[in-house]
Design an enzyme around this catalytic site. Structure first.
Site, short mmCIF file in Angstrom:
data_model
loop_
_atom_site.label_atom_id
_atom_site.label_comp_id
_atom_site.label_asym_id
_atom_site.label_seq_id
_atom_site.Cartn_x
_atom_site.Cartn_y
_atom_site.Cartn_z
N HIS A 16 0.82 -1.21 0.39
CA HIS A 16 -0.09 -0.02 0.33
C HIS A 16 1.04 0.79 -0.38
CE1 HIS A 16 -2.62 -2.29 2.56
NE2 HIS A 16 -3.79 -3.00 1.33
N LYS A 40 -16.61 -7.19 5.28
CA LYS A 40 -15.17 -8.57 5.49
C LYS A 40 -15.03 -8.24 7.32
CE LYS A 40 -12.74 -8.13 1.85
NZ LYS A 40 -11.77 -7.26 0.61
N ARG A 89 -2.16 -5.76 -8.46
CA ARG A 89 -1.27 -6.40 -8.23
C ARG A 89 -1.10 -7.78 -9.37
NH1 ARG A 89 -3.08 -8.00 -2.05
NH2 ARG A 89 -5.54 -7.58 -3.36
N SER A 127 -2.76 -8.29 2.92
CA SER A 127 -3.41 -7.88 4.36
C SER A 127 -3.45 -9.83 4.86
CB SER A 127 -4.59 -6.33 4.38
OG SER A 127 -3.89 -5.53 4.26
#
Ligand code: ADP
Length: 159
Positions: A16, A40, A89, A127
């Protein structure tokens, strides 16, 4: 031009941070918007996630960190921001990001989503994997800032 970088950041990683550093070379201001109303389950509270990002970007100029609730496009509109920034990504991010960007465009056609890629050394970082690795006792050096690794260790002892 300003950009909004929304996400869960549960917790913030060097991936990030890499993206934020790239973005401030392009945009006048980058607002990191920490989602509070995610479906989430997050490990850290919105305030804890915000505090970690603030610490991680404290030496960067033109970066703000805020907590938001509800739709990203509504938040962007309220703040008169027309760019949503997201990180890409791997190919595996693409489908989800593509769907979300097009949905957001349908909701507000004057807001564009812009994607940036992190350095290849962070393109595998997430994460979720950081939390998994931390829970198994991995050394997180080079993946998250040292103070994030400390907070993760403490948090995992609490839960
Ligand atoms: P979300 O749960 O909404 O995907 P995240 O906090 O995981 O929120 O990510 C926020 C944004 O940052 C997303 O666009 C994601 O693709 C991007 N991102 C996450 N990890 C990285 C990384 N290692 N490198 C570049 N971008 C990343």
């Amino acid at each position: 031009m300003r950009a909004i970088y929304p996400g869960n950041f549960d917790p913030v990683t060097y991936g990030h941070i890499d993206l934020i550093k790239r973005a401030i070379k392009i945009f006048d201001e980058v607002i990191i918007a920490v989602s509070s109303g995610s479906r989430k389950q997050t490990l850290f509270t919105p305030a804890e996630r915000k505090a970690m990002i603030k610490e991680a970007v404290k030496n960067l100029k033109n970066v703000k960190v805020e907590i938001f609730d509800g739709l990203v496009v509504s938040y962007a509109k309220k703040k008169k921001i027309r760019v949503i920034l997201r990180g890409l990504r791997m190919l595996s991010d693409f489908e989800y990001e593509f769907q979300m960007a097009l949905t957001n465009r349908k909701l507000n056609s004057s807001i564009e989503t812009i994607f940036m890629m992190p350095s290849e050394s962070y393109s595998y970082l997430s994460s979720r994997l950081i939390k998994e690795a931390a829970s198994l006792g991995a050394d997180l050096k080079g993946l998250v800032p040292p103070f994030v690794a400390d907070r993760l260790r403490k948090k995992l002892k609490e839960v």
